[in-house]
Design a protein around this motif. Sequence first.
Motif, short mmCIF file in Angstrom:
data_model
loop_
_atom_site.label_atom_id
_atom_site.label_comp_id
_atom_site.label_asym_id
_atom_site.label_seq_id
_atom_site.Cartn_x
_atom_site.Cartn_y
_atom_site.Cartn_z
N UNK A 15 0.85 -1.19 0.00
CA UNK A 15 0.00 0.00 0.00
C UNK A 15 0.89 1.24 0.00
N UNK A 16 0.72 2.09 -1.02
CA UNK A 16 1.52 3.31 -1.12
C UNK A 16 0.94 4.35 -0.17
N UNK A 17 1.69 4.64 0.88
CA UNK A 17 1.25 5.65 1.85
C UNK A 17 1.47 7.05 1.32
N UNK A 18 2.56 7.23 0.59
CA UNK A 18 2.90 8.55 0.06
C UNK A 18 3.82 8.38 -1.13
N UNK A 49 6.80 6.17 0.11
CA UNK A 49 6.75 5.33 1.31
C UNK A 49 5.68 4.27 1.08
N UNK A 50 6.05 3.01 1.28
CA UNK A 50 5.15 1.89 0.98
C UNK A 50 5.00 1.02 2.22
N UNK A 125 5.78 -3.92 7.69
CA UNK A 125 6.82 -2.90 7.75
C UNK A 125 6.56 -1.82 6.71
N UNK A 126 7.17 -0.66 6.94
CA UNK A 126 7.14 0.43 5.97
C UNK A 126 8.54 0.63 5.40
N UNK A 127 8.61 0.88 4.09
CA UNK A 127 9.90 1.15 3.45
C UNK A 127 9.79 2.46 2.67
N UNK A 168 6.91 -2.84 -8.32
CA UNK A 168 7.11 -4.03 -7.49
C UNK A 168 7.49 -5.18 -8.42
N UNK A 169 8.53 -5.90 -8.05
CA UNK A 169 8.93 -7.08 -8.81
C UNK A 169 8.88 -8.31 -7.90
N UNK A 170 8.15 -9.31 -8.34
CA UNK A 170 8.13 -10.60 -7.66
C UNK A 170 9.41 -11.33 -8.07
N UNK A 171 10.34 -11.50 -7.14
CA UNK A 171 11.64 -12.07 -7.48
C UNK A 171 11.56 -13.57 -7.75
#
Length: 281
Positions: A15-18, A49-50, A125-127, A168-171
């Motif tokens: 979820x993109x927070x910002x 921020x995701x 978590x947030x990144x 987003x990449x699914x590795x």
Amino acid sequence: MTIEKEKQALSKKFHVLESSASVDRTETKIRETASTLNYVTPHFRADAEVEISPLKEGEIYTIGWVQAVTHMKFYNEYPSGTSSWEIQELNNGLSKAVSDADGRQYPWYGVTTERVTVKGPCSEQNVRILMNDNFSPTVSWAIPVGRDQPDTLRRVCRDQSFLVWLVIKNEITGDIHALRAYNWRAVINIAVDCTEDIGHRSKLLAPLYQDQPSELIELALPQSSLCSPRANEAQKFVWRTIDSELIFEVSCTPAVSSTTSLVSSAPSVAELRYPCRYSPY
């Protein structure tokens, strides 16, 4: 899993927070030396921020910024001709977007603050993912061929456009999906009078400030934005006479000595005043 189901699954996990993109509200800076003009453009910056939901064992995703060049017109004008940096894949319509990856790992613009890889199992978590880009090329006062040429540079013009995606990449599966998309453009016009003393030759013309990026609704990534050739490899340095006759064309990589293609009247590689270490960036 179908593409649509994959998108739905990702929308629950990420979820993109910002998310934002901007260009610094500063003018392009010009520096003059005895042999060259150098300009430094304001920075483009992207920030996101995701929020990531808990991941299960075996799940691995990378979140980051991907950038591609969609238009590039960059030439330096002299009385006897023009030197230019060109991406043939864009000029001839073979690609609508050429990857601007750093070359260490496709498709990412960078591998430090520009991307984050998360592996399960892990808790929520947030990144935060950041990128920035600008240009600082060097242009010769004299034409880029021959020896002992006078300083005659008249104009430096650049008009370059980019698409930028938060991806987003699914590795595990290799699937890639965009969460956000922006476009931005850099336009630089510099007038030059080489009869003036060093330090007083150049004048920045309009636009003094760059337009701000736009957020896009369409999120699709062209395949060419994800793989080679990247812009730094695809571009060529070209010299044309005032009547548009192509004199030489030099690829940036590999080294000049093994990639230069010259027409019969062209100077030798040793006579090029504008070696490829003067990249357009």
